[in-house]
Structures are given as structure tokens and as C-alpha cells.
Design a protein around this motif. Sequence first.
Motif, PDB file in Angstrom:
ATOM      1  N   THR A   4      -9.861   0.044  31.153  1.00  0.00           N
ATOM      2  CA  THR A   4      -9.647   0.277  29.813  1.00  0.00           C
ATOM      3  C   THR A   4      -8.573  -0.617  29.187  1.00  0.00           C
ATOM      4  OG1 THR A   4     -10.854   2.132  30.221  1.00  0.00           O
ATOM      5  CG2 THR A   4      -9.500   2.106  28.094  1.00  0.00           C
ATOM      6  N   PHE A   8      -8.725  -3.429  25.974  1.00  0.00           N
ATOM      7  CA  PHE A   8      -7.915  -3.204  24.948  1.00  0.00           C
ATOM      8  C   PHE A   8      -6.794  -4.112  24.615  1.00  0.00           C
ATOM      9  CE2 PHE A   8      -4.510  -1.072  22.363  1.00  0.00           C
ATOM     10  CZ  PHE A   8      -5.053  -0.520  21.517  1.00  0.00           C
ATOM     11  N   THR A   9      -6.066  -4.430  25.558  1.00  0.00           N
ATOM     12  CA  THR A   9      -5.114  -5.566  25.318  1.00  0.00           C
ATOM     13  C   THR A   9      -5.461  -6.764  24.984  1.00  0.00           C
ATOM     14  OG1 THR A   9      -3.766  -4.355  26.927  1.00  0.00           O
ATOM     15  CG2 THR A   9      -3.133  -6.632  26.690  1.00  0.00           C
TER      16      THR A   9
END
Length: 55
Positions: A4, A8-9
Motif C-alpha cells: 500500500t 500510494f507513493t
Amino acid sequence: MDKTVEKFTELLDERLFEVAKELRDELGCTQLVISQESIYSIGLIEIKIREKTGD
């Protein structure tokens, strides 16, 4: 690290770069060069802004 964080990054990286380019263009700061380096697996995004040199 969790996948995750990696995903997300990656998405944040893409958006930040687009926002930085849009802002540069809106302000007419065409002499600025925006570079970005990221390590998605650890959640690291580094943005560098510099002026173009007259090479």
C-alpha cells in the motif's frame, strides 16, 4: 514495507510532478527545471527545482 505504501507513493509522485509542472507553467517560470527522484518501496519522494543554465 506494505505494498500500500509503494502504490500510494507512486500515485502521489505522479500527481506532485504534474502539479509542479502546471504551477511552473501558470506562473511563466519556464526557466525552472523540475526533477524528481522516488523510492516507492520506502515512501520517499524528492523534488528538486533549479534554474536552467545558459549552456
